[in-house]
Design a protein around this motif. Structure first.
Motif, PDB file in Angstrom:
ATOM      1  N   GLY A  87    -100.818 -34.326   8.168  1.00 57.82           N
ATOM      2  CA  GLY A  87    -100.257 -33.164   7.494  1.00 57.82           C
ATOM      3  C   GLY A  87     -98.740 -33.169   7.507  1.00 57.82           C
ATOM      4  O   GLY A  87     -98.099 -32.741   6.544  1.00 57.82           O
ATOM      5  N   VAL A  90     -97.331 -35.417   4.733  1.00 52.40           N
ATOM      6  CA  VAL A  90     -97.393 -34.773   3.421  1.00 52.40           C
ATOM      7  C   VAL A  90     -96.284 -33.750   3.290  1.00 52.40           C
ATOM      8  O   VAL A  90     -95.597 -33.673   2.258  1.00 52.40           O
ATOM      9  N   ARG A  91     -96.073 -32.956   4.331  1.00 50.38           N
ATOM     10  CA  ARG A  91     -95.029 -31.922   4.283  1.00 50.38           C
ATOM     11  C   ARG A  91     -93.640 -32.546   4.165  1.00 50.38           C
ATOM     12  O   ARG A  91     -92.791 -32.044   3.430  1.00 50.38           O
ATOM     13  N   ARG A  93     -92.862 -35.453   2.858  1.00 48.51           N
ATOM     14  CA  ARG A  93     -92.695 -35.977   1.496  1.00 48.51           C
ATOM     15  C   ARG A  93     -92.357 -34.862   0.509  1.00 48.51           C
ATOM     16  O   ARG A  93     -91.539 -35.037  -0.404  1.00 48.51           O
ATOM     17  N   ARG A  94     -93.002 -33.712   0.670  1.00 50.27           N
ATOM     18  CA  ARG A  94     -92.715 -32.587  -0.215  1.00 50.27           C
ATOM     19  C   ARG A  94     -91.279 -32.104  -0.038  1.00 50.27           C
ATOM     20  O   ARG A  94     -90.587 -31.795  -1.015  1.00 50.27           O
TER      21      ARG A  94
END
Length: 222
Positions: A87, A90-91, A93-94
């Motif tokens: 998780g 993903v965070r 990368r955002r």
């Protein structure tokens, strides 16, 4: 300043300068090459200073977003929602995708710490949540140190801005005393030499001052 204009100044400062080139050309034709040189230098300094301010705010926002991503991941790990740091990846990368400064030194330092924490957890079996909490504490400490450095260097910033405004103040003062400084400074050999030398020295002083301030700010993230 709008978000679109901030992004333009940050990513394409030379395009902004190119858009201001007609103004320099008009002044060059109207008042001569010395005026064109001085105005071109002052416009470049203005764009550079605005870009520094925008970059500083963008870096702060990105690091704050990374800290928020770490806090969310730590909460998920402790609650058992996610068993690993997927998780977090993903965070991160955002955050980087939305950031205007993904390659800034402070942002790179933060992402490298997160990557190191993930690798240490994978290879040594250290609980990732503990490592992330340490990274979070380090980033918050760096943010506090950066803020303290900004406060300590505020006097240097004020002096630099005052230095930039002094020539205009001198011209207005001369006009108030009934003197025509423009003709002397732009259209006589001695005045032109003084103008070019003054603008050059002023630009060098501003550049050195801001480079020193930037060095102190970079040290806060090491």
């Amino acid at each position: 300043m709008s978000a679109r204009l901030r992004g333009l100044v940050l990513r394409h400062p030379f395009a902004v300068l190119a858009a201001l080139a007609p103004l320099v050309a008009v002044l060059l034709l109207r008042f001569g090459p010395v005026a064109g040189f001085a105005v071109a230098i002052y416009l470049a300094l203005t764009v550079w200073i605005v870009r520094r301010l925008v970059l500083r705010d963008a870096v702060k926002d990105t690091v704050t977003a990374l800290v928020d991503a770490i806090e969310s991941t730590v909460g998920d790990l402790r609650a058992g929602i996610t068993p690993d740091g997927a998780g977090l990846a993903v965070r991160v990368r955002r955050v980087l995708a939305a950031s205007a400064t993904p390659s800034a030194p402070a942002v790179r330092a933060a992402t490298l710490r997160l990557d190191s924490a993930r690798r240490v957890s994978e290879y040594l079996g250290t609980p990732l949540v503990d490592l992330l909490e340490r990274v979070e504490a380090d980033l918050k400490a760096a943010q506090a140190l950066r803020q303290s450095a900004d406060v300590q260097t505020s006097a240097a910033h004020a002096s630099a801005y005052m230095l930039m405004a002094m020539p205009a103040a001198g011209l207005f003062g001369a006009v108030a005393m009934g003197i025509d400084p423009v003709e002397q400074l732009l259209h006589t050999p001695l005045g032109a030499a003084c103008t070019v030398l003054a603008v050059t020295l002023q630009s060098a002083g501003l550049f050195v001052t801001f480079r020193m301030v930037d060095f102190l700010s970079r040290e806060a993230w090491r």
